[in-house]
Design a protein around this motif. Structure first.
Motif, PDB file in Angstrom:
ATOM      1  N   GLU A 152      -9.345  -0.581   4.084  1.00 32.08           N
ATOM      2  CA  GLU A 152      -7.887  -0.951   4.125  1.00 32.08           C
ATOM      3  C   GLU A 152      -7.716  -0.135   4.970  1.00 32.08           C
ATOM      4  OE1 GLU A 152      -6.532  -2.106  -0.694  1.00 32.08           O
ATOM      5  OE2 GLU A 152      -6.678  -0.029  -0.014  1.00 32.08           O
ATOM      6  N   PHE A 167      -4.815   3.658   0.460  1.00 30.37           N
ATOM      7  CA  PHE A 167      -5.972   3.169   0.821  1.00 30.37           C
ATOM      8  C   PHE A 167      -7.400   3.293   0.242  1.00 30.37           C
ATOM      9  CE2 PHE A 167      -3.456   2.824   5.535  1.00 30.37           C
ATOM     10  CZ  PHE A 167      -2.634   2.058   4.450  1.00 30.37           C
ATOM     11  N   HIS A 186       0.470  -1.445  -0.196  1.00 31.50           N
ATOM     12  CA  HIS A 186      -0.214   0.250   0.001  1.00 31.50           C
ATOM     13  C   HIS A 186       0.639   1.044  -0.026  1.00 31.50           C
ATOM     14  CE1 HIS A 186      -2.323  -2.999   1.577  1.00 31.50           C
ATOM     15  NE2 HIS A 186      -3.302  -2.849   1.096  1.00 31.50           N
TER      16      HIS A 186
END
Length: 145
Positions: free
Chosen positions: A102, A98, A81
């Motif tokens: 997430e 994100f 990420h």
């Protein structure tokens, strides 16, 4: 980076992201959040960008949303990420992109939600609270276990 330059970068980052309807939130982290410690001349910019679901990778690979993106000299994919981005002037960014689901994968200490279009504050508060509870439990277990 001078304090004025640092603040201007943060403001431009906020402006760029807030203008994009696909961006749901911006969360500043660490000294960038300016909570328990203020940024100094050597501080990097740490933040989370929250996008609509399914668009995260687009914002990890196309960095034109970043201020002064034409002066980026190096990008390193640090996690699934997150990235590190280095500018010609030596300024470093560490950020993750994100969607709202997430956010639960992250850990935060000092943070500031700059803008929130989709329950970003709630999600960040939840992980900050659980992190605090884990630290408190670990500390208690070590001292009383």
């Amino acid at each position: 980076m001078t304090p004025a330059d640092y603040k201007a970068f943060t403001q431009q980052l906020t402006t760029n992201l807030k203008a994009d309807p696909k961006i749901l939130g911006l969360v500043l982290l660490g000294s960038t959040a300016n909570q328990s410690r203020q940024p100094d001349a050597y501080s990097d910019h740490d933040f989370f960008v929250i996008t609509e679901s399914g668009l995260q990778e687009d914002y990890r690979t196309d960095l034109r949303w970043l201020p002064d993106y034409t002066n980026i000299v190096l990008t390193v994919r640090e996690t699934a990420h997150g990235l590190k981005v280095l500018y010609k002037n030596g300024h470093l960014l560490e950020f993750a992109v994100f969607d709202t689901a997430e956010i639960a994968l992250a850990k935060v200490n000092d943070y500031a939600v700059v803008f929130d279009k989709a329950n970003v504050t709630e999600a960040i508060t939840s992980i900050a609270t659980s992190e605090h509870q884990e630290l408190t439990s670990d500390t208690l277990d070590k001292h009383h276990g």
